[in-house]
Write an enzyme that holds these catalytic residues in place. Structure first.
Site, mmCIF file in Angstrom:
data_model
loop_
_atom_site.group_PDB
_atom_site.id
_atom_site.type_symbol
_atom_site.label_atom_id
_atom_site.label_comp_id
_atom_site.label_asym_id
_atom_site.label_seq_id
_atom_site.Cartn_x
_atom_site.Cartn_y
_atom_site.Cartn_z
ATOM 1 N N LYS A 54 12.291 19.969 -27.375
ATOM 2 C CA LYS A 54 11.732 19.450 -28.633
ATOM 3 C C LYS A 54 12.074 17.979 -28.778
ATOM 4 C CE LYS A 54 11.961 23.997 -30.761
ATOM 5 N NZ LYS A 54 12.792 24.949 -31.490
ATOM 6 N N GLN A 98 17.879 25.667 -35.441
ATOM 7 C CA GLN A 98 17.553 26.509 -34.291
ATOM 8 C C GLN A 98 18.164 27.906 -34.479
ATOM 9 O OE1 GLN A 98 15.574 25.428 -31.624
ATOM 10 N NE2 GLN A 98 15.629 27.561 -30.995
ATOM 11 N N ASP A 121 9.369 24.380 -39.600
ATOM 12 C CA ASP A 121 9.291 25.677 -38.923
ATOM 13 C C ASP A 121 8.433 26.671 -39.709
ATOM 14 O OD1 ASP A 121 10.439 26.023 -36.465
ATOM 15 O OD2 ASP A 121 12.458 26.393 -37.216
#
Ligand code: NAP
Length: 307
Positions: A54, A98, A121
């Site tokens: 990412k 994460q 997200d």
């Protein structure tokens, strides 16, 4: 029949190039550089790899990225305090924590602590609700389901009225993908581990999405000839040479003889997921800068046209 391969890698590369152009424009016109902050707790190797990918994608597209690495024993209060600091930081437009998190931390509390306007997200209940309601212009759509829809658009398959079957009902893949397909007027069936006679459902599917997490789970006899098959699975298996390799949830060799088109693993949904994360971060930065059409997809999606 031999399926057309849906080249997610190539499509994602084109998308990232367009994002880079838009990022440069936002910088030039508004002096704003989209910034993504990724929080990594602990040292899970798969998570560390995803975070690296990412970060690299951000840098290549001109976004600012920062990674906050916290030790595995981090307490929940400490993590929540870090998230609050990122929420208040005007240079951070997107925040991604994460997952999975270590067991002493309540994931739900952390997901809810992220500012919904920075929740790239799309896991915060407000964004989940917006997706459920079909208010996609105001939502951050989770990256993997968003990427799946873009790939489907890329194939040109007609979603309206199509029989779509999603195997898997997770909050991050299966369920939002089913909702997005429903919003595009597909007739959607969601299958899961309690589904009886799974193949009787999947064999009806014009569009079949597999998000199960089991290598080679979808076999040729489960697929309608000519169907569009999206393989979301990422499974690490041991190859004949003893080396680890990644495979999907679909038995690629078998199913490619039956399906009309099929995504490979790797090189299908995975690269699209990262591209959509960048697009969400760009949208967050545009929103913060007050530019019009902040949440509009970048050109190639025909979401509106196909409704
Ligand atoms: P998950 O949370 O484990 O969900 C798996 C789903 O599969 C569950 O809904 C489960 O049903 C269902 N399932 C399990 N066994 C089944 C069976 N025998 N028949 C029918 N359904 C069954 O996994 P996930 O997070 O959604 O991820 C799925 C896969 O996608 C994994 O391989 C993951 O690594 C991959 N993934 C890829 C990307 C990407 O960017 N390409 C992103 C995210 C995830 P129940 O709900 O009944 O348990």
């Amino acid at each position: 029949m031999s399926a057309a391969i849906i080249d997610g890698e190539a499509f994602a590369a084109r998308l990232r190039a367009r994002i880079a152009v838009e990022v440069a424009r936002l910088k030039a016109d508004h002096g704003v550089t989209p910034g993504l902050a990724v929080v990594l707790v602990g040292d899970d190797p798969a998570s560390a790899t995803y975070v690296r990918m990412k970060r690299k994608a951000c840098e290549e597209a001109g976004l600012a990225s920062r990674v906050l690495e916290l030790p595995v024993e981090t307490r929940q209060e400490e993590l929540l305090a870090r998230v609050a600091t990122l929420n208040a930081d005007p240079e951070v437009h997107g925040i991604l924590v994460q997952l999975p998190l270590p067991p002493q931390i309540d994931e739900r509390a952390v997901v809810r602590a992220v500012d919904p306007d920075k929740d790239v997200d799309g896991f915060h209940p407000l964004n989940v609700g917006r997706v459920a309601l079909g208010e996609l212009e105001d939502a951050f759509v989770p990256a993997t389901p968003a990427g799946i829809l873009r790939l489907l658009d890329e194939t040109g398959v007609e979603l309206r009225g199509a029989d779509a079957v999603v195997i898997g009902r997770s909050a991050i893949v299966g369920r939002p993908t089913a909702l997005l397909l429903l919003h595009r007027s597909a007739t959607v069936t969601v299958c899961h581990s309690r589904t009886r006679d799974l193949a009787s459902h999947t064999r009806r599917a014009d569009v079949l999405v597999a998000a199960v997490g089991m290598p080679g789970f979808v076999t040729a006899d489960m697929v309608k000839p000519g169907a569009t098959v999206i393989d979301v699975g990422i499974n690490r298996v041991q190859g004949a040479d003893g080396k680890g390799r990644l495979v999907g949830d679909v038995d690629f060799d078998e199913v490619s003889r039956v399906a009309g088109s099929l995504t490979p693993v790797p090189g299908g949904v995975g690269p699209m997921t990262i591209a959509m994360l960048l697009e969400n971060t760009l949208a967050a930065a545009r929103r913060a800068a007050g530019t019009p059409g902040a949440n509009k997809p970048l050109g190639e999606s025909q979401t509106e046209a196909k409704r």
